[in-house]
Design a protein around this motif. Structure first.
Motif, PDB file in Angstrom:
ATOM      1  N   ARG A  51       0.811  -1.215   0.000  1.00 24.92           N
ATOM      2  CA  ARG A  51       0.000   0.000   0.000  1.00 24.92           C
ATOM      3  C   ARG A  51       0.845   1.265   0.000  1.00 24.92           C
ATOM      4  O   ARG A  51       0.337   2.360  -0.235  1.00 24.92           O
ATOM      5  N   GLN A  52       2.111   1.140   0.345  1.00 28.93           N
ATOM      6  CA  GLN A  52       3.003   2.304   0.395  1.00 28.93           C
ATOM      7  C   GLN A  52       4.056   2.194  -0.706  1.00 28.93           C
ATOM      8  O   GLN A  52       4.344   1.094  -1.197  1.00 28.93           O
ATOM      9  N   PRO A  53       4.663   3.328  -1.067  1.00 28.54           N
ATOM     10  CA  PRO A  53       5.762   3.283  -2.046  1.00 28.54           C
ATOM     11  C   PRO A  53       6.908   2.403  -1.526  1.00 28.54           C
ATOM     12  O   PRO A  53       7.130   2.315  -0.311  1.00 28.54           O
ATOM     13  N   VAL A  54       7.608   1.779  -2.440  1.00 27.20           N
ATOM     14  CA  VAL A  54       8.725   0.890  -2.075  1.00 27.20           C
ATOM     15  C   VAL A  54       9.774   1.638  -1.255  1.00 27.20           C
ATOM     16  O   VAL A  54      10.334   1.092  -0.298  1.00 27.20           O
ATOM     17  N   GLU A  55      10.013   2.908  -1.597  1.00 26.70           N
ATOM     18  CA  GLU A  55      11.002   3.713  -0.860  1.00 26.70           C
ATOM     19  C   GLU A  55      10.603   3.866   0.614  1.00 26.70           C
ATOM     20  O   GLU A  55      11.462   3.770   1.504  1.00 26.70           O
ATOM     21  N   GLU A  56       9.324   4.081   0.853  1.00 30.57           N
ATOM     22  CA  GLU A  56       8.847   4.241   2.231  1.00 30.57           C
ATOM     23  C   GLU A  56       8.963   2.931   3.013  1.00 30.57           C
ATOM     24  O   GLU A  56       9.333   2.925   4.188  1.00 30.57           O
ATOM     25  N   ILE A  57       8.665   1.837   2.343  1.00 33.40           N
ATOM     26  CA  ILE A  57       8.801   0.519   2.984  1.00 33.40           C
ATOM     27  C   ILE A  57      10.262   0.288   3.369  1.00 33.40           C
ATOM     28  O   ILE A  57      10.577  -0.111   4.491  1.00 33.40           O
ATOM     29  N   ALA A  58      11.172   0.556   2.431  1.00 31.64           N
ATOM     30  CA  ALA A  58      12.602   0.354   2.686  1.00 31.64           C
ATOM     31  C   ALA A  58      13.087   1.230   3.838  1.00 31.64           C
ATOM     32  O   ALA A  58      13.818   0.760   4.725  1.00 31.64           O
ATOM     33  N   ASP A  59      12.682   2.483   3.849  1.00 31.12           N
ATOM     34  CA  ASP A  59      13.077   3.399   4.931  1.00 31.12           C
ATOM     35  C   ASP A  59      12.593   2.898   6.285  1.00 31.12           C
ATOM     36  O   ASP A  59      13.338   2.893   7.269  1.00 31.12           O
ATOM     37  N   THR A  60      11.334   2.472   6.336  1.00 30.12           N
ATOM     38  CA  THR A  60      10.716   2.086   7.611  1.00 30.12           C
ATOM     39  C   THR A  60      11.318   0.799   8.167  1.00 30.12           C
ATOM     40  O   THR A  60      11.690   0.740   9.340  1.00 30.12           O
ATOM     41  N   ILE A  61      11.415  -0.230   7.329  1.00 35.97           N
ATOM     42  CA  ILE A  61      11.917  -1.502   7.874  1.00 35.97           C
ATOM     43  C   ILE A  61      13.417  -1.434   8.164  1.00 35.97           C
ATOM     44  O   ILE A  61      13.902  -2.072   9.099  1.00 35.97           O
ATOM     45  N   THR A  62      14.150  -0.617   7.392  1.00 32.63           N
ATOM     46  CA  THR A  62      15.582  -0.419   7.695  1.00 32.63           C
ATOM     47  C   THR A  62      15.734   0.259   9.052  1.00 32.63           C
ATOM     48  O   THR A  62      16.591  -0.139   9.858  1.00 32.63           O
ATOM     49  N   ALA A  63      14.912   1.259   9.311  1.00 35.32           N
ATOM     50  CA  ALA A  63      14.970   1.966  10.600  1.00 35.32           C
ATOM     51  C   ALA A  63      14.653   1.025  11.754  1.00 35.32           C
ATOM     52  O   ALA A  63      15.343   1.030  12.789  1.00 35.32           O
ATOM     53  N   LEU A  64      13.632   0.195  11.597  1.00 37.15           N
ATOM     54  CA  LEU A  64      13.270  -0.776  12.632  1.00 37.15           C
ATOM     55  C   LEU A  64      14.431  -1.721  12.926  1.00 37.15           C
ATOM     56  O   LEU A  64      14.786  -1.964  14.089  1.00 37.15           O
ATOM     57  N   TYR A  65      15.003  -2.267  11.857  1.00 35.40           N
ATOM     58  CA  TYR A  65      16.081  -3.246  11.980  1.00 35.40           C
ATOM     59  C   TYR A  65      17.354  -2.631  12.587  1.00 35.40           C
ATOM     60  O   TYR A  65      17.919  -3.156  13.542  1.00 35.40           O
ATOM     61  N   THR A  66      17.777  -1.525  12.028  1.00 32.39           N
ATOM     62  CA  THR A  66      19.051  -0.955  12.463  1.00 32.39           C
ATOM     63  C   THR A  66      18.980  -0.304  13.846  1.00 32.39           C
ATOM     64  O   THR A  66      19.954  -0.302  14.587  1.00 32.39           O
ATOM     65  N   THR A  67      17.819   0.233  14.190  1.00 31.66           N
ATOM     66  CA  THR A  67      17.656   0.829  15.537  1.00 31.66           C
ATOM     67  C   THR A  67      17.785  -0.239  16.606  1.00 31.66           C
ATOM     68  O   THR A  67      18.372   0.004  17.677  1.00 31.66           O
ATOM     69  N   GLY A  68      17.282  -1.403  16.338  1.00 32.82           N
ATOM     70  CA  GLY A  68      17.369  -2.496  17.301  1.00 32.82           C
ATOM     71  C   GLY A  68      18.744  -3.131  17.380  1.00 32.82           C
ATOM     72  O   GLY A  68      19.164  -3.611  18.440  1.00 32.82           O
ATOM     73  N   LEU A  69      19.479  -3.127  16.266  1.00 25.27           N
ATOM     74  CA  LEU A  69      20.761  -3.832  16.202  1.00 25.27           C
ATOM     75  C   LEU A  69      21.967  -2.949  16.498  1.00 25.27           C
ATOM     76  O   LEU A  69      22.904  -3.369  17.183  1.00 25.27           O
ATOM     77  N   TYR A  70      21.962  -1.726  15.958  1.00 28.09           N
ATOM     78  CA  TYR A  70      23.165  -0.872  16.048  1.00 28.09           C
ATOM     79  C   TYR A  70      23.140   0.024  17.271  1.00 28.09           C
ATOM     80  O   TYR A  70      22.089   0.482  17.721  1.00 28.09           O
ATOM     81  N   LYS A  71      24.331   0.280  17.786  1.00 29.77           N
ATOM     82  CA  LYS A  71      24.489   1.092  19.013  1.00 29.77           C
ATOM     83  C   LYS A  71      24.283   2.572  18.712  1.00 29.77           C
ATOM     84  O   LYS A  71      24.609   3.049  17.642  1.00 29.77           O
TER      85      LYS A  71
END
Length: 204
Positions: free
Chosen positions: A184-204
């Motif tokens: 339902r969202q643009p591919v760019e928005e999906i990539a931004d959102t899931i990258t933020a979720l993943y990296t916020t949890g993993l990276y210091k």
């Protein structure tokens, strides 16, 4: 004519026949879908004999397995982009680029990916092939996570493999949504959102 030249000609003819069968199989799969496609249609379109065809491939599942490997190799090239970040920001930037490229490739290869999805649900051979491809991606992502942990960029209390599996599953879910035109969202928005979720949890 020397034996070596004869062998070279045979090999070249064999390579050409194999490629003709793969090209014909792709055309038939795209028109008929996995379930309705037949090896006879592919052999006829490739203009080769049954005996010759079965020297190269055991059947339509074998042909689709090779086509799947070829397409997914493009996705894997994205996963193997050099990942040697020196900062969290650089890591996040690279991961976001990889994620976006991965999802955009799903758009570009939508027609063939639709055939793969249909086959995964019907054929145990193709389902097992997909599982093997998935594991290859997860192992590669695990290596990148371990690198970041070793260099003090990522949390070390998280299992690289479990984290990699979660990240790939998230990408895989959106990959199939894009293939089905369900996002339902643009591919760019999906990539931004899931990258933020993943990296916020993993990276210091």
């Amino acid at each position: 004519m020397s034996t070596e030249k004869t062998e070279d000609k045979r090999h070249l003819r064999s390579v050409k026949t194999r490629q003709k069968l793969l090209d014909a199989a792709k055309n038939v799969f795209l028109v008929e879908g996995f379930q309705k496609a037949t090896i006879s249609q592919m052999i006829k379109q490739a203009e080769t004999g049954y005996g010759t065809a079965y020297v190269h491939f055991q059947g339509k599942e074998d042909l689709l397995s090779v086509l799947m490997e070829n397409v997914m190799e493009q996705f894997y090239e994205i996963a193997t982009i050099s990942f040697l970040p020196e900062s969290k920001e650089e890591a996040v930037r690279t991961i976001r680029q990889q994620c976006l490229a991965f999802l955009k490739l799903a758009e570009a290869e939508r027609s063939m990916m639709q055939v793969f999805e249909q086959a995964i649900g019907i054929s145990s051979v193709i389902s097992d092939k997909w599982k093997a491809i998935r594991e290859k991606f997860i192992q590669r992502i695990s290596m990148d996570i371990a690198y970041s942990q070793k260099h003090g960029l990522a949390r070390t209390d998280l299992s690289p493999e479990i984290t990699a599996r979660g990240w790939f599953y998230m990408n895989e879910m959106y990959l199939w949504e894009i293939v089905r035109h369900e996002h339902r969202q643009p591919v760019e928005e999906i990539a931004d959102t899931i990258t933020a979720l993943y990296t916020t949890g993993l990276y210091k």
